[in-house]
Motif scaffolding. Structure first.
Motif: not given
Length: 168
Positions: A143-156
């Motif tokens: 996945i893209s780096v932006g998707t990683v950032k948003s996924t981690v943020s939402r998960a946290m």
């Protein structure tokens, strides 16, 4: 039956590192039986490649990478049977990390991780348990780096809500 030295070496590796690898697999899958299956599949791949692995110091990384790849393949193949929801189900007891023992907090965190969708759980495990960079996670999950950032943020955010921690 006579075993070769590399088979003994593999057996010793699994005996020594098996419990730690099983914990990592459990973090990826969120279920003990699935974790055992995942680790077994990863160790099978490692066993098949054992003689080709030159750097024995990188074995944990090799097995963990195999677990991540196998787990990703499994959830890409599986049909979506669970649908995400904006509301988490009610919890039987509130988690108060300030007044709880470390084992209670650990158990509450384990439960909250199990309730995350698989991609979120994988991103959290790779980021905070495996200490991977966002770029490494993006490459691993495809996945893209932006998707990683948003996924981690939402998960946290979901973990904070589940653990009743203040938002940061």
């Amino acid at each position: 039956m006579q075993t070769t030295s590399w088979e003994d070496e593999f057996r010793e590796y699994v005996t020594a590192r098996g419990p730690a690898l099983l914990r990592a697999a459990h973090q990826l899958t969120g279920h003990p039986l699935d974790a055992e299956d995942l680790l077994q599949s990863a160790l099978t791949k490692t066993y098949q490649a054992w003689e080709r692995i030159e750097d024995r110091g990188a074995l944990d990384g090799y097995v963990r990478r195999a677990m991540v790849n196998i787990n990703i393949s499994q959830w890409r193949r599986r049909k979506l049977e669970e649908y995400p929801s904006d509301e988490l189900p009610e919890r039987p007891a509130a988690c108060d990390p300030a007044g709880s023992s470390s084992s209670e907090v650990h158990e509450a965190l384990e439960q909250a991780l199990r309730e995350l969708p698989e991609r979120m759980r994988a991103a959290i495990v790779l980021r905070y348990y495996e200490d991977m960079t966002e770029l490494e996670i993006a490459k691993t999950l495809g996945i893209s780096v932006g998707t990683v950032k948003s996924t981690v943020s939402r998960a946290m955010a979901k973990l904070r809500t589940a653990l009743e921690l203040p938002a940061q």
